[in-house]
Design an enzyme around this catalytic site. Structure first.
Site, mmCIF file in Angstrom:
data_model
loop_
_atom_site.group_PDB
_atom_site.id
_atom_site.type_symbol
_atom_site.label_atom_id
_atom_site.label_comp_id
_atom_site.label_asym_id
_atom_site.label_seq_id
_atom_site.Cartn_x
_atom_site.Cartn_y
_atom_site.Cartn_z
ATOM 1 N N ASP A 177 0.797 -1.234 0.000
ATOM 2 C CA ASP A 177 0.000 0.000 0.000
ATOM 3 C C ASP A 177 0.830 1.285 0.000
ATOM 4 O O ASP A 177 0.268 2.382 0.020
ATOM 5 C CB ASP A 177 -0.943 0.010 1.217
ATOM 6 C CG ASP A 177 -0.199 -0.116 2.527
ATOM 7 O OD1 ASP A 177 0.960 -0.581 2.515
ATOM 8 O OD2 ASP A 177 -0.767 0.248 3.557
ATOM 9 N N GLU A 264 10.464 -3.544 13.171
ATOM 10 C CA GLU A 264 11.631 -3.307 12.319
ATOM 11 C C GLU A 264 12.890 -3.216 13.179
ATOM 12 O O GLU A 264 13.936 -3.771 12.836
ATOM 13 C CB GLU A 264 11.470 -1.985 11.539
ATOM 14 C CG GLU A 264 10.278 -1.956 10.574
ATOM 15 C CD GLU A 264 8.967 -1.505 11.201
ATOM 16 O OE1 GLU A 264 8.857 -1.550 12.465
ATOM 17 O OE2 GLU A 264 8.062 -1.104 10.466
HETATM 18 C C1 UGA Z 1 3.370 -0.270 9.416
HETATM 19 C C2 UGA Z 1 4.593 -0.697 8.627
HETATM 20 O O1 UGA Z 1 4.747 0.096 7.460
HETATM 21 C C3 UGA Z 1 4.432 -2.182 8.259
HETATM 22 O O2 UGA Z 1 5.463 -2.594 7.404
HETATM 23 C C4 UGA Z 1 4.409 -2.976 9.549
HETATM 24 O O3 UGA Z 1 4.195 -4.342 9.267
HETATM 25 C C5 UGA Z 1 3.262 -2.481 10.409
HETATM 26 O O4 UGA Z 1 3.288 -1.061 10.604
HETATM 27 C C6 UGA Z 1 3.360 -3.165 11.774
HETATM 28 O O5 UGA Z 1 3.854 -2.566 12.730
HETATM 29 O O6 UGA Z 1 2.990 -4.337 11.841
HETATM 30 P P1 UGA Z 1 0.837 -0.270 8.281
HETATM 31 O O7 UGA Z 1 0.621 0.610 7.120
HETATM 32 O O8 UGA Z 1 0.192 0.087 9.545
HETATM 33 O O9 UGA Z 1 2.351 -0.475 8.478
HETATM 34 O O10 UGA Z 1 0.460 -1.827 7.913
HETATM 35 P P2 UGA Z 1 -0.337 -2.411 6.697
HETATM 36 O O11 UGA Z 1 0.006 -1.695 5.452
HETATM 37 O O12 UGA Z 1 -1.766 -2.540 7.078
HETATM 38 O O13 UGA Z 1 0.290 -3.893 6.598
HETATM 39 C C7 UGA Z 1 1.624 -4.129 6.203
HETATM 40 C C8 UGA Z 1 1.651 -5.213 5.113
HETATM 41 O O14 UGA Z 1 1.041 -6.405 5.605
HETATM 42 C C9 UGA Z 1 0.878 -4.813 3.837
HETATM 43 O O15 UGA Z 1 1.595 -5.235 2.702
HETATM 44 C C10 UGA Z 1 -0.443 -5.554 3.978
HETATM 45 O O16 UGA Z 1 -1.035 -5.933 2.733
HETATM 46 C C11 UGA Z 1 -0.043 -6.807 4.785
HETATM 47 N N1 UGA Z 1 -1.137 -7.323 5.638
HETATM 48 C C12 UGA Z 1 -1.845 -6.487 6.452
HETATM 49 C C13 UGA Z 1 -1.452 -8.674 5.605
HETATM 50 O O17 UGA Z 1 -0.831 -9.454 4.859
HETATM 51 N N2 UGA Z 1 -2.487 -9.148 6.398
HETATM 52 C C14 UGA Z 1 -3.218 -8.321 7.210
HETATM 53 O O18 UGA Z 1 -4.154 -8.822 7.896
HETATM 54 C C15 UGA Z 1 -2.889 -6.959 7.236
HETATM 55 MN MN MN Z 2 0.690 0.251 5.083
#
Ligand code: UGA
Ligand code: MN
Length: 309
Positions: A177, A264
């Protein structure tokens, strides 16, 4: 009386010739200026389509899960990587957060097969987040770490499929995203051990960035809007790691046990020390990636389009 008249006539002709020549020089200078400006703009144009031979491969690891915007997000990543592959080899590791691989992602990845360009290839995996680690619809976003299961599946694939001491390979955790400037990938290709760079729109700030000592070129600290006690105040999109480091440390994984915001930090702490970080993106003065978040749209009715591809 005649002579002065001839003199005036001759002087006027000479005068006109001088003006005409001067005008010619002037417009020549103008043309030269325009040409230089044009050349400069070509060099500055961010989407140069010149294909560069680069022996480095960037392994872009993308966790992804079903929601209405999933396909839209993945197409943006795919198109970014297609452009990036003009400058460096790209292997896209896509890991679905699902019990099974879906036809949506499978069909999207088939486009890479159809393009038939060896500089962009992919690996398609799936790894479901365990139910007790899954963020619930009403939970605040920070309550559970996301992408942990999927990134660890990619790390496992890397350890099982990549032999050490080959050509340079860099891993980049590329969430589905974010918004990526294609120039980022040329920076990632420069990583020796671990490279870092600023990320826009993250941590409650317009950008989060490593602070570089201008004298030594070392990363001194980080400018971040939250969890400032972290040794590495970096978002997932802010670093690239040489795969050799991962292969050397066979147990380094992302952990659900990391504190909020420390995912991270804890991962990097296993691999490197702060003073060894390599500042990239013009000494961390350029933003080439933004932690954008797409609004979840409302779709009260569903229209069947048979949009299979
Ligand atoms: C922030 C960081 O940018 C992430 O890299 C990190 O994993 C996250 O915080 C964290 O602390 O866990 P954020 O934008 O809040 O990110 O997270 P998302 O974009 O919702 O998810 C990160 C990635 O995991 C995305 O590529 C998303 O597609 C994937 N994801 C998310 C899943 O595969 N399953 C889920 O249920 C939710
Ligand atoms: Mn994100």
């Amino acid at each position: 009386m005649k002579k002065p008249r001839i003199l005036v006539g001759a002087t006027s002709i000479v005068f006109f010739i001088i003006i005409w020549k001067l005008y010619g020089i002037e417009s020549g200078v103008e043309e030269l200026k325009q040409e230089l400006e044009y050349q400069e703009n070509i060099n500055r144009f961010p989407l140069s389509l010149e294909r560069i031979v680069n022996p480095v491969t960037i392994y872009c690891v993308t966790p992804t899960y079903w929601r209405l915007v999933q396909k839209a997000e993945l197409i943006q990543v795919l198109q970014t990587l297609t452009l990036a592959s003009f400058k460096v080899n790209i292997k896209w590791i896509v890991i679905e957060d699902s019990e099974q691989k879906t036809s949506l992602v499978t069909n999207l990845l088939k486009r890479i097969d159809d393009a038939g360009d060896s500089r962009l290839s992919y690996v398609h995996l799936n790894a479901k987040t365990p139910p007790f680690q899954q963020l619930k619809a009403k939970d605040p976003r920070w309550k559970k770490h996301r992408g942990v299961e999927q990134r660890n599946a990619a790390l496992k694939w890397i350890r099982e499929n990549i032999k050490p001491h080959g050509s340079k390979k860099i891993i980049f955790f590329m969430d589905d995203d974010n918004t990526y400037d294609v120039r980022l990938f040329e920076e990632i290709a420069k990583v020796d051990k671990v490279g870092v760079w600023p990320v826009g729109l993250v941590g409650g700030l317009n950008l989060e960035t490593p602070i570089v000592d201008p004298k030594t070129g070392e990363v001194l600290k980080f400018k971040s809007g939250w969890q400032s006690k972290r040794v590495f105040s970096l978002d997932m999109a802010a670093f690239g790691i040489n795969i050799e480091l991962i292969l050397n440390k066979t147990i380094t994984v992302f952990s659900y046990r990391s504190e909020v915001g420390y995912l991270e930090n804890d991962f990097l702490s296993e691999l490197i020390e702060k003073r060894q970080l390599e500042p990239l993106a013009n000494n961390c003065t350029k933003v080439y990636v933004w932690h954008t978040r797409t609004m979840n749209p409302e779709a009260l009715k569903k229209i069947e389009l048979h949009d299979e591809e």
